[in-house]
Design a protein around this motif. Structure first.
Motif, PDB file in Angstrom:
ATOM      1  N   THR A 101      14.033   5.380   0.751  1.00  0.00           N
ATOM      2  CA  THR A 101      15.072   4.356   0.614  1.00  0.00           C
ATOM      3  C   THR A 101      14.869   3.556  -0.669  1.00  0.00           C
ATOM      4  N   VAL A 102      13.641   3.171  -0.933  1.00  0.00           N
ATOM      5  CA  VAL A 102      13.340   2.409  -2.149  1.00  0.00           C
ATOM      6  C   VAL A 102      13.612   3.267  -3.383  1.00  0.00           C
ATOM      7  N   GLN A 103      13.201   4.518  -3.340  1.00  0.00           N
ATOM      8  CA  GLN A 103      13.446   5.413  -4.478  1.00  0.00           C
ATOM      9  C   GLN A 103      14.944   5.624  -4.704  1.00  0.00           C
ATOM     10  N   GLU A 104      15.707   5.688  -3.641  1.00  0.00           N
ATOM     11  CA  GLU A 104      17.157   5.821  -3.766  1.00  0.00           C
ATOM     12  C   GLU A 104      17.768   4.586  -4.441  1.00  0.00           C
ATOM     13  N   ALA A 105      17.299   3.407  -4.066  1.00  0.00           N
ATOM     14  CA  ALA A 105      17.798   2.176  -4.681  1.00  0.00           C
ATOM     15  C   ALA A 105      17.432   2.134  -6.165  1.00  0.00           C
ATOM     16  N   ARG A 128       0.834  -1.204   0.000  1.00  0.00           N
ATOM     17  CA  ARG A 128       0.000   0.000   0.000  1.00  0.00           C
ATOM     18  C   ARG A 128       0.869   1.255   0.000  1.00  0.00           C
ATOM     19  N   ILE A 129       1.924   1.250   0.802  1.00  0.00           N
ATOM     20  CA  ILE A 129       2.845   2.395   0.856  1.00  0.00           C
ATOM     21  C   ILE A 129       3.454   2.632  -0.524  1.00  0.00           C
ATOM     22  N   PHE A 130       3.887   1.562  -1.181  1.00  0.00           N
ATOM     23  CA  PHE A 130       4.488   1.703  -2.512  1.00  0.00           C
ATOM     24  C   PHE A 130       3.468   2.205  -3.524  1.00  0.00           C
ATOM     25  N   ARG A 131       2.257   1.646  -3.502  1.00  0.00           N
ATOM     26  CA  ARG A 131       1.208   2.100  -4.429  1.00  0.00           C
ATOM     27  C   ARG A 131       0.919   3.584  -4.225  1.00  0.00           C
ATOM     28  N   ASP A 132       0.762   3.991  -2.962  1.00  0.00           N
ATOM     29  CA  ASP A 132       0.465   5.393  -2.660  1.00  0.00           C
ATOM     30  C   ASP A 132       1.579   6.327  -3.102  1.00  0.00           C
TER      31      ASP A 132
END
Length: 134
Positions: free
Chosen positions: A121-125, A36-40
């Motif tokens: 963090t995910v966007q940085e990766a 949900r966090i990723f979708r949002d």
């Protein structure tokens, strides 16, 4: 499934909710929250429960961005609190990293208290892998 969907009997509403919840094949509520966090945040392209073979073993990645070899592992308290399971999980993460995966582990606290840090963090990766591919 159809009988539960059409039923108005006591408990049917809860049964429908449980069936919807189980349909996504998440191992835990924390995985649903991460999705949900990723979708949002508009982070798309994830494959849940992605199977990868490393050193002759098939490992499941909770959420994998396969094309960039980014693995998000959700550390649930129940599974990861036992010392032998935690050690096996650490070895699994090491194997994935040695196979070229960026492994990002997140626990319940990070997901609930600091979802913006998880997203960053995910966007940085993603940016790191995209830059190295160019």
């Amino acid at each position: 499934v159809d009988a539960v969907a059409a039923s108005r009997r006591t408990g049917s509403q809860q049964a429908r909710r449980l069936m919807r919840s189980a349909a996504d094949l998440a191992a835990a509520e924390s995985e649903r929250i991460a999705r949900r966090i990723f979708r949002d945040a508009g982070i798309t392209g994830w494959t849940p429960n992605y199977a990868v073979t490393v050193k002759g073993r098939t490992l499941k990645i909770d959420l994998a961005l396969v094309s960039l070899k980014i693995a998000v592992e959700i550390k649930g308290w129940t599974f990861h609190s036992a010392p032998d399971r935690a050690a096996a999980d650490d070895a699994r993460v090491s194997d994935l990293q040695l196979a070229g995966w960026i492994v990002l582990p997140f626990g319940w606290y990070e997901l609930m208290a600091h979802p913006e840090v998880v997203v960053a963090t995910v966007q940085e990766a993603i940016a790191l892998r995209a830059a190295s591919a160019a």
